[in-house]
Design a protein around this motif. Structure first.
Motif, short mmCIF file in Angstrom:
data_model
loop_
_atom_site.label_atom_id
_atom_site.label_comp_id
_atom_site.label_asym_id
_atom_site.label_seq_id
_atom_site.Cartn_x
_atom_site.Cartn_y
_atom_site.Cartn_z
N ALA A 49 4.09 -8.43 -6.84
CA ALA A 49 3.00 -8.39 -5.88
C ALA A 49 3.43 -7.77 -4.56
O ALA A 49 2.63 -7.10 -3.89
CB ALA A 49 2.47 -9.81 -5.64
N ALA A 50 4.69 -7.95 -4.18
CA ALA A 50 5.16 -7.40 -2.92
C ALA A 50 5.14 -5.88 -2.91
O ALA A 50 4.87 -5.26 -1.89
CB ALA A 50 6.57 -7.92 -2.62
N GLU A 51 5.42 -5.29 -4.08
CA GLU A 51 5.51 -3.83 -4.12
C GLU A 51 4.27 -3.16 -4.73
O GLU A 51 4.19 -1.94 -4.76
CB GLU A 51 6.74 -3.40 -4.91
CG GLU A 51 6.66 -3.65 -6.41
CD GLU A 51 7.88 -3.12 -7.16
OE1 GLU A 51 8.79 -2.60 -6.50
OE2 GLU A 51 7.89 -3.24 -8.39
N ALA A 52 3.31 -3.96 -5.22
CA ALA A 52 2.16 -3.40 -5.93
C ALA A 52 1.28 -2.58 -5.01
O ALA A 52 0.99 -2.97 -3.87
CB ALA A 52 1.35 -4.52 -6.55
N LYS A 53 0.82 -1.45 -5.52
CA LYS A 53 -0.14 -0.64 -4.79
C LYS A 53 -1.51 -1.30 -4.82
O LYS A 53 -2.24 -1.28 -3.83
CB LYS A 53 -0.21 0.76 -5.39
CG LYS A 53 -1.14 1.71 -4.64
CD LYS A 53 -1.10 3.10 -5.25
CE LYS A 53 -2.03 4.07 -4.51
NZ LYS A 53 -1.99 5.43 -5.11
N THR A 54 -1.85 -1.91 -5.98
CA THR A 54 -3.11 -2.62 -6.12
C THR A 54 -2.85 -3.96 -6.80
O THR A 54 -1.81 -4.16 -7.43
CB THR A 54 -4.12 -1.84 -6.98
OG1 THR A 54 -3.64 -1.79 -8.34
CG2 THR A 54 -4.32 -0.43 -6.45
#
Length: 322
Positions: A49-54
């Motif tokens: 979740a920290a690196e997710a674009k969406t």
């Protein structure tokens, strides 16, 4: 590149989940692996979740986690999205998460929001917790806060039995009501601190003031049912040590069953614990929680969440092993 940097900056190191790093008890190598894997899956979900674009990008990766540990991944993702929402220029990622696959894991996502609040300045809490709009389940945010504090600040919250004075969230709540839910989270963390050893966990709980012990045993019972790590004879030890607090162990086991059933993550150790603590199947125990849910949800001198827990505990005192 920015997403990778954000992941490195926001995500705690995997070593933070090791029992020797935390100074927690190691009952057996198998119990250690279980607890450390739960922690690793939490941080894996957090990193997604920290690196997710969406939000959808994170969900696709979360769905690949093992069934037994997927809920911990969603809890970690709930924390990461709440952290991102709470930071300056944050958005509404947690709300999007709860409007999508996160809804099936709502219990874990709300707990994850509490983890984020424990890491953020209080001035950012309103943004970080803005997605916790369910008037009943929002109390689980405090459970997550309590778990975080006992897990990372064990000496203060477990050994020294620290009590948060005049806790400011949620607003407009009388007396020590927030403290009761924080204690549930502390009790849940104590299952990890004890390395799933029920005797050690009970010994730690019984050092607390008597009026705190029902909530602490409730947290331990939830962890024993959701995370596992024990055989039937060990469940019996926790049950016997709980004594007059047994109905709250059963109540928490039903909560754990509901969390797994709702998410489609029911596993054998949760079924075993529900049968033992509640005297019925995990699905039937989960049904008890939904049947007794207050409707409408009205917070008076006693918050609806506390009324709900008391109803469930009373039900099992009469029908289950309580």
């Amino acid at each position: 590149m920015w997403r990778k940097v954000r992941r490195r900056v926001l995500t705690p190191g995997m070593s933070e989940t090791r029992l020797d790093t935390r100074g927690f008890h190691e009952k057996t190598p198998e119990a250690r692996r279980l607890l450390e894997t739960a922690g690793e899956m939490f941080l894996t979900g957090y990193a997604y979740a920290a690196e997710a674009k969406t939000v959808q990008d994170a969900e696709e990766r979360l769905e690949e986690l093992p069934v037994r540990f997927r809920g911990f991944g969603y809890e970690g993702a709930g924390m990461a999205f709440a952290m991102r929402d709470g930071l300056p220029f944050g958005g509404r990622l947690t709300a999007q998460f709860l409007a999508s696959r996160g809804d099936e894991h709502v219990y874990m996502v709300y707990v994850g929001i509490g983890w984020a609040m424990a890491r953020l300045p209080r001035m950012r809490w309103s943004k970080a917790s803005a997605a916790a709009t369910d008037p009943l389940l929002r109390w689980l945010v405090l459970d997550g806060y309590g778990f975080h504090q006992a897990y990372f600040h064990t000496r203060r919250y477990v050994e020294d039995q620290y009590v948060e004075p005049d806790f400011p969230w949620p607003g407009g709540v009388a007396g020590d009501r927030a403290g009761r839910v924080i204690d549930q989270g502390i009790g849940r963390a104590m299952w990890f601190v004890a390395g799933t050893d029920p005797d050690l966990c009970a010994t730690m709980i019984e050092k607390f003031a008597p009026e705190r012990q029902s909530d602490l045993y409730s947290g331990a019972g939830l962890a024993a049912t959701y995370a596992g790590g024990v055989e039937p004879d060990e469940l019996s030890v926790l049950w016997e040590r709980a004594g007059t607090h047994r109905s709250y162990v059963a109540q928490a086991a039903a909560f754990a069953a509901e969390a797994r059933v709702r998410a489609g993550l029911l596993v054998p150790h949760t079924e075993m614990a529900a049968q033992f603590f509640c005297g019925m199947s995990a699905r039937d125990a989960a049904d008890v929680t939904t049947r007794l849910r207050p409707n409408p949800v009205l917070d008076g001198a006693v918050p609806a969440f506390e009324v709900w827990r008391d109803r469930i505990a009373d039900e099992f005192a009469g029908l289950g092993r309580g």
